[in-house]
Design a protein around this motif. Sequence first.
Motif, PDB file in Angstrom:
ATOM      1  N   LYS A 173       0.831  -1.088  -0.165  1.00 11.06           N
ATOM      2  CA  LYS A 173      -0.029  -0.065   0.113  1.00 11.06           C
ATOM      3  C   LYS A 173       0.739   1.111   0.155  1.00 11.06           C
ATOM      4  CE  LYS A 173      -3.928   2.329   2.536  1.00 11.06           C
ATOM      5  NZ  LYS A 173      -4.799   2.176   3.479  1.00 11.06           N
ATOM      6  N   THR A 193       4.545   2.571  -5.473  1.00 10.48           N
ATOM      7  CA  THR A 193       4.420   2.185  -7.074  1.00 10.48           C
ATOM      8  C   THR A 193       5.731   1.710  -7.482  1.00 10.48           C
ATOM      9  OG1 THR A 193       3.138   4.206  -7.583  1.00 10.48           O
ATOM     10  CG2 THR A 193       4.677   3.389  -9.291  1.00 10.48           C
ATOM     11  N   ASP A 239      -0.111   0.359  -4.967  1.00 11.87           N
ATOM     12  CA  ASP A 239      -1.167   1.233  -5.438  1.00 11.87           C
ATOM     13  C   ASP A 239      -0.773   1.214  -7.022  1.00 11.87           C
ATOM     14  OD1 ASP A 239      -1.629   1.929  -2.820  1.00 11.87           O
ATOM     15  OD2 ASP A 239      -0.983   3.969  -3.033  1.00 11.87           O
ATOM     16  N   HIS A 240       0.308   1.190  -7.574  1.00  9.03           N
ATOM     17  CA  HIS A 240       0.509   1.354  -9.082  1.00  9.03           C
ATOM     18  C   HIS A 240       1.646   0.362  -9.326  1.00  9.03           C
ATOM     19  CE1 HIS A 240      -2.015   4.896  -9.494  1.00  9.03           C
ATOM     20  NE2 HIS A 240      -1.110   5.398  -8.359  1.00  9.03           N
TER      21      HIS A 240
END
Length: 404
Positions: free
Chosen positions: A6, A9, A33-34
Amino acid sequence: MTDEGKGLTLLVVEDNDFQRAVAVKVLEDLGCDHVLSAADGDAALREIVAHPGKVHIILSDLDMPGMDGVEFLRHIAERELAGSVVIASALDSALIHTVEDMAQEHGLQVLSNVEKPVTRKKMRNVIDQYRREERVRNPEKWAGSFSKEDILEGLNNNEFTVWYQPKVRMSDGAWVSTEALARWQHPEHGIVMPARFVPVMEKADIIDQLTWKQVHGIVEDLCGWQREGRDVSVAVNLSPTLLVDMDMPQKLEEVMAHYGVSPCRMILELTESALMRDMARSLETLARLRIKGFALSIDDFGTGFSNFQQLNRIPFSELKIDQSFVRGLGVKNTSRTIVLSNIELASRLGLRTVAEGVETPESWHELKAMGCDYAQGYLIARPMPYAELGEWEKDWLKRYPKLV
C-alpha cells in the motif's frame, strides 16, 4: 489481496512476457497502488516519465534486447528517476553483484536481488526491506536541518548523550569492549543520529566541544565498570580536528588520570580520511597517544586507497573490518576473500581484528572459523544507553550458548 504494498508504485522491467506478467500479478496481489511494466530499458524510461507520481522501487532484469538493464540503471540514476532498485536476473551472481556495486556508486539504493521466478514471498521481503531502510533514512519524517545555533543550544542544555554498542570476544562470547556513539536527545525530534549533526559541527568547527563533553562521560562510565571489576574498554571515534590539536594527548591523559582510569582502557578509532587532513601533525598526535598507552584502531579498513601505507606508518593495535565486507560474506566470494586476507594480515602484524556489521549466525560462524578476534553488530547488540547494558549482558549470556 493483501496491503503490504500500500502506498507504493513499482516498475517491472522484464523482456519475457510470461515472467513479466507473473511479477506484475504478484505485486498487484500485495496491494501496491500502481504496478508499471516494460519489456526493455527504453520502454521503462518512457513509463517512468509518463507516470505522474514517484516510482518507489524498480525491479529490473539485466539481459534484455534494446537497452539492457545495466544501461537502464545508469540512466535512471543520472536522471534521478527512482531511488531504489532490485535486480531480478538469472545471470552469474558475481556479475549481478558487480552491477549492484555500479548502481550504488551511481547513488541508487540497491535492495536485495531476486532470483527468478518472482514470488510473493520474495517481493514481500523486498518491500519490507524498502520500508525498513526508509525508516532509517528518515527516522523523524522531518525535512529540516539543524543550524550551529541549534546544536550549541543542545550542548548547553546537556541534550547530547553517549550510547554504547558492545563488542564480544568470538572465542568465548565475553563482553570485552564497547564503541561509544553520540546521540542527541532532542526535545522535539527525539533521538537524532550523528549523521544529522556531526557534519554541521565539523563545518562550524565546534565538534571538539561535543567530543570533550562525551569523553568526560565515557571515562566516568569506565570508572564505574572498573569499580565493578569489569575488564571493559571503550572505543571512541576521533574527529580529524582533534588529530591536529597538539595539546590533545596531554589533555586526554589528564582526564583519564582524574578518574583513575588507565589509558589502555580507551581505544581511539580513526579512518584514513581523518589522517589525510594534516599527515605530519596527525602522526605526531598518534605517536604521543601510543606512548601514553592509548590503543589505536583503524576503522573502515579496505575502503580507502592507501590503507597499507597507514598500517606501515602508524602503530595500530586493532584493525576493524568494514561492515560492507562482512555483510557480503554469504553472497560475494570477493568479500570472503577480502575479509580472510585482512584477518591474516592483522594476525601477521600482531593486531587484533574486529568485524563490524555482524548480523547473522552464519556470519558469526564464518568469521570465527577465519580467526577473527571480536565481533560487533546487531546479532550481538544494537547501540543502547549505559543503563541498559546490564540487562543486555544477561540476555546475551543466554543467547550465546545457543549461537555456538
